[in-house]
Scaffold this active site. Structure first.
Site, PDB file in Angstrom:
ATOM      1  N   LYS A 106      -7.222 -15.563   1.490  1.00  0.00           N
ATOM      2  CA  LYS A 106      -8.040 -14.610   0.737  1.00  0.00           C
ATOM      3  C   LYS A 106      -8.092 -15.093  -0.700  1.00  0.00           C
ATOM      4  O   LYS A 106      -7.198 -15.816  -1.153  1.00  0.00           O
ATOM      5  CB  LYS A 106      -7.411 -13.217   0.788  1.00  0.00           C
ATOM      6  CG  LYS A 106      -8.341 -12.084   0.441  1.00  0.00           C
ATOM      7  CD  LYS A 106      -9.258 -11.757   1.606  1.00  0.00           C
ATOM      8  CE  LYS A 106      -9.853 -10.389   1.532  1.00  0.00           C
ATOM      9  NZ  LYS A 106     -10.331  -9.957   2.852  1.00  0.00           N
TER      10      LYS A 106
HETATM   11  N1  GLU Z   1     -14.048 -10.604   4.094  1.00  0.00           N
HETATM   12  C1  GLU Z   1     -14.064 -10.361   5.493  1.00  0.00           C
HETATM   13  C2  GLU Z   1     -12.687  -9.929   5.952  1.00  0.00           C
HETATM   14  O1  GLU Z   1     -11.848  -9.747   5.143  1.00  0.00           O
HETATM   15  C3  GLU Z   1     -14.572 -11.557   6.269  1.00  0.00           C
HETATM   16  C4  GLU Z   1     -13.739 -12.788   6.160  1.00  0.00           C
HETATM   17  C5  GLU Z   1     -14.365 -14.017   6.794  1.00  0.00           C
HETATM   18  O2  GLU Z   1     -15.419 -13.888   7.371  1.00  0.00           O
HETATM   19  O3  GLU Z   1     -13.761 -15.073   6.682  1.00  0.00           O
HETATM   20  O4  GLU Z   1     -12.425  -9.738   7.106  1.00  0.00           O
END
Ligand code: GLU
Length: 413
Positions: A106
């Protein structure tokens, strides 16, 4: 007054109880909790008015034993290293639960995207890539949209990265279809909410038609969830966003609310509906409450007010651990975010596979594959919860944590 636990504290507590119930020792818990790499970069930006601001950019790469690091990039003033750590580990659990060959990561920038011009946002995003490009890549770490970012931000990342490495659509997911994005990606998390709710109702032997839902947050996830629940014949009785909320016990005409939102930039002021504040929405008597905005919105102090029968977590960590206990004691079922919020990354995986193969799938294929993946995950979670007489949260965390641990140790310490 007690402060609300952070996303990281919430996440750590849930992971700890999964590890305890799986019989893992403290060292194993710590190995699973701690990220492989954490990076902070400084991002100075010359504003349009000539002033200079310095933002912080973060990326935490939690685990890649199951596949490359994967997870969103969040633009929000509250972004900080601690929460990004928790969110990165949460991503590892999401990808493990839906069993896709990706790890967890993240990142984000502590900016308020709403206060930046398009040029400022683009410059900041490109600068982030200039600082980070050695650490991301199609087989290394693949960012995606999250709170405060969107397909356009991903397109800038893709372009900046491709200037250095050549055409590389697989470096990000959630990009515009025109630059290699996948149909169905934008609405994927909202669709996930509807699939999980449908599967849950099926599991309980209930019909969804006429059941009521209240949705907190009307961003990409909340708005799509409202639309799909409405299309399934549920009564969406309340929705809100940062500027206000609306309520109608007969059910809101979500198609018209979406039109109003497009014009007004808020659901507030929708003609014919009553207004409702955030606390009122969370305390509404309804069948399903869907927190689809930020973390920590249901906490120790307001969990006792929740009157919904089921809380479906569409955001990351919207229910704190003490609140989770209160809800469980009061007989409220909580469908955990690592299941309800895993649709986005699942379609991201499909997007990434299409990019690597330089091949396009149809929207129907993507929807079918998403549906199959989620139904499989739901059934595993519901079955384990029934067999072990535990909460859906614990069963989901147990399944994901076990997979994470197995891959981690199989790869070798
Ligand atoms: N931001 C979304 C999540 O936290 C999608 C992450 C992604 O597609 O890699 O699940």
């Amino acid at each position: 007054m007690q402060r609300i636990p952070s996303i990281k504290e919430t996440h750590d507590a849930f992971l700890r109880s999964a590890c305890e119930s799986l019989g893992y020792d403290q060292q194993t818990y710590e190995v699973l909790l701690i990220a492989a790499r954490e990076v902070r970069v400084e991002l100075p930006l010359r504003r349009d008015d000539g002033s200079l601001v310095v933002y912080n950019g973060y990326r935490v790469q939690h685990h890649n034993a199951r596949g490359p690091y994967k997870g969103g990039l969040r633009y929000h003033p509250d972004v900080n290293m601690t929460d990004v750590r928790g969110l990165a580990c949460l991503m590892s659990l999401k990808t493990a639960l839906v069993d896709i060959p990706l790890g967890g990561a993240k990142g984000g920038i502590d900016c308020d995207p709403g206060s930046l011009s398009e040029r400022e946002l683009e410059t900041l995003t490109r600068k982030f890539v200039q600082r980070m490009h050695r650490l991301i890549g199609p087989n290394l770490d693949i960012p995606a949209p999250d709170v405060g970012t969107n397909a356009q931000v991903m397109a800038w990342i893709q372009d900046e990265y491709s200037k250095i490495y050549g055409y590389s659509p697989a470096v990000v997911t959630g990009k515009p279809v025109e630059t290699g994005g996948s149909p169905g990606r934008e609405e994927a998390t909202g669709r996930d909410v509807s699939i999980v709710i449908k599967e849950y109702a099926h599991h309980c032997g209930e019909k969804l038609k006429g059941k009521t839902a209240a949705i907190q947050g009307f961003g990409n996830v909340g708005a799509h969830a409202a639309q799909f629940l409405f299309e399934m014949g549920m009564r969406v009785v309340a929705v809100n966003d940062v500027r206000g909320g609306i309520h109608d016990s007969e059910g809101l005409p979500i198609d018209k609310v979406l039109e109003h939102f497009k014009k007004a930039g808020t659901v507030a002021g929708f003609p014919g509906a009553d207004s409702i504040d955030n606390g009122g929405l969370l305390a509404l008597r309804c069948d399903y409450l869907v927190p689809a905005a930020l973390g920590g919105v249901i906490h120790r102090r307001n969990a006792g007010h929740v009157q919904a029968k089921v809380v479906a977590e569409a955001a990351d960590a919207p229910v704190t651990e003490p609140a989770n206990q209160i809800l469980c004691q009061r007989g409220v079922s909580v469908l955990p975010g690592i299941l309800v919020g895993a649709g986005g990354v699942t379609v991201s995986y499909f997007e990434w596979v299409q990019n690597l193969q330089h091949f396009r799938w149809t929207l129907e294929e993507i929807e079918q594959r998403l549906h199959d993946k989620l139904v499989e995950a739901c059934r595993a979670v519901f079955e384990l919860a029934k067999d072990d007489k535990c909460s859906y949260r614990l069963s989901a965390y147990q399944i994901a944590t076990r997979r994470l641990k197995e891959s981690f140790f199989a790869a070798g310490i």
